[in-house]
Design a protein around this motif. Sequence first.
Motif, short mmCIF file in Angstrom:
data_model
loop_
_atom_site.label_atom_id
_atom_site.label_comp_id
_atom_site.label_asym_id
_atom_site.label_seq_id
_atom_site.Cartn_x
_atom_site.Cartn_y
_atom_site.Cartn_z
N THR A 41 7.87 18.30 8.93
CA THR A 41 7.29 19.63 9.05
C THR A 41 6.17 19.87 8.05
O THR A 41 5.34 20.76 8.25
N ASP A 42 6.13 19.11 6.97
CA ASP A 42 5.02 19.19 6.03
C ASP A 42 4.10 17.98 6.15
O ASP A 42 2.89 18.10 6.00
N LEU A 43 4.67 16.83 6.43
CA LEU A 43 3.90 15.59 6.48
C LEU A 43 2.87 15.61 7.62
O LEU A 43 1.71 15.24 7.42
N VAL A 44 3.27 16.02 8.80
CA VAL A 44 2.35 16.02 9.94
C VAL A 44 1.17 16.98 9.71
O VAL A 44 0.02 16.58 9.86
N PRO A 45 1.41 18.24 9.33
CA PRO A 45 0.25 19.12 9.11
C PRO A 45 -0.67 18.62 7.99
O PRO A 45 -1.90 18.71 8.11
N LYS A 46 -0.11 18.08 6.91
CA LYS A 46 -0.95 17.55 5.83
C LYS A 46 -1.76 16.36 6.32
O LYS A 46 -2.93 16.20 5.97
N SER A 47 -1.16 15.52 7.13
CA SER A 47 -1.86 14.35 7.65
C SER A 47 -2.98 14.79 8.59
O SER A 47 -4.12 14.30 8.49
N ARG A 48 -2.68 15.71 9.49
CA ARG A 48 -3.69 16.18 10.45
C ARG A 48 -4.87 16.86 9.77
O ARG A 48 -5.99 16.80 10.26
N SER A 49 -4.61 17.51 8.65
CA SER A 49 -5.70 18.22 7.97
C SER A 49 -6.43 17.33 6.97
O SER A 49 -7.34 17.78 6.29
N GLY A 50 -6.03 16.06 6.88
CA GLY A 50 -6.72 15.12 6.00
C GLY A 50 -6.27 15.19 4.55
O GLY A 50 -6.93 14.63 3.67
N LEU A 51 -5.17 15.87 4.27
CA LEU A 51 -4.68 15.99 2.90
C LEU A 51 -3.85 14.80 2.46
O LEU A 51 -3.49 14.70 1.29
N LEU A 52 -3.51 13.91 3.40
CA LEU A 52 -2.76 12.70 3.06
C LEU A 52 -3.62 11.48 3.34
O LEU A 52 -4.30 11.42 4.36
N GLY B 102 16.46 17.55 2.30
CA GLY B 102 15.77 16.62 1.40
C GLY B 102 14.27 16.83 1.38
O GLY B 102 13.65 16.79 0.32
N GLY B 103 13.70 17.06 2.53
CA GLY B 103 12.26 17.31 2.59
C GLY B 103 11.88 18.59 1.89
O GLY B 103 10.87 18.66 1.19
N ASN B 104 12.69 19.62 2.05
CA ASN B 104 12.43 20.90 1.41
C ASN B 104 12.44 20.75 -0.11
O ASN B 104 11.60 21.31 -0.80
N ALA B 105 13.36 19.95 -0.61
CA ALA B 105 13.45 19.72 -2.06
C ALA B 105 12.35 18.79 -2.55
O ALA B 105 11.71 19.04 -3.56
N ALA B 106 12.13 17.70 -1.82
CA ALA B 106 11.18 16.68 -2.28
C ALA B 106 9.73 17.12 -2.19
O ALA B 106 8.89 16.63 -2.94
N ASN B 107 9.44 18.05 -1.31
CA ASN B 107 8.06 18.49 -1.11
C ASN B 107 7.55 19.32 -2.29
O ASN B 107 6.36 19.51 -2.46
N CYS B 108 8.47 19.81 -3.09
CA CYS B 108 8.12 20.61 -4.29
C CYS B 108 7.34 21.87 -3.96
O CYS B 108 6.50 22.32 -4.73
N GLY C 80 0.81 -1.21 0.00
CA GLY C 80 0.00 0.00 0.00
C GLY C 80 0.84 1.26 0.00
O GLY C 80 2.01 1.27 -0.34
N ARG C 81 0.22 2.35 0.41
CA ARG C 81 0.85 3.67 0.39
C ARG C 81 1.84 3.80 1.54
O ARG C 81 1.61 3.32 2.63
N TRP C 82 2.96 4.48 1.26
CA TRP C 82 3.93 4.77 2.30
C TRP C 82 4.57 6.12 2.03
O TRP C 82 4.55 6.62 0.91
N PHE C 83 5.11 6.71 3.08
CA PHE C 83 5.73 8.03 3.01
C PHE C 83 7.09 7.99 3.68
O PHE C 83 7.24 7.37 4.72
N ILE C 84 8.05 8.69 3.08
CA ILE C 84 9.35 8.85 3.72
C ILE C 84 9.27 10.07 4.61
O ILE C 84 8.78 11.13 4.19
N SER C 85 9.73 9.95 5.84
CA SER C 85 9.69 11.08 6.77
C SER C 85 11.06 11.31 7.38
O SER C 85 11.87 10.41 7.48
#
Length: 148
Positions: A34-45, A112-118, A25-30
Amino acid sequence: MINATEYHRPRSFDELWTTFDALEGRWFISAGCTDLVPKSRSGLLESGAWVDVRSIPELTAIEVTDSSVRLGAAVTHHQVATHPLIREEMPALTMACGAVGSRQIRALGTLGGNAANCSPCADSLLALIALDADVILRTPSGTRTIAA
């Protein structure tokens, strides 16, 4: 609420590849999240497994040689902004990393996160491009180098 169905923290690239092979299934590199947690909490992930790469030494290292500086993808903006050699030799990168978000974001957010987050405001990535930096991409079958 964070939509993490599993949490993995490999300590080497070999463990990372094994983790990826085992995931379904789906997986995320963390790293800093700083972007993953807010997106997850807001239901965007969507929910999925989180693979935290902060325990892989090569990804958190700053290596200085006579001819280069190698920054791991999980090096934080704070580490870059406060590193004496980077401050002296690469002031654009120091300023870019020092201007990212708040102090808390700089302490957790990674290159890496800053670059990968686009994100349109990928501050550190723009400085790396201006410095003609290369990015080393690593897979189980080897590495390759591309321009930032």
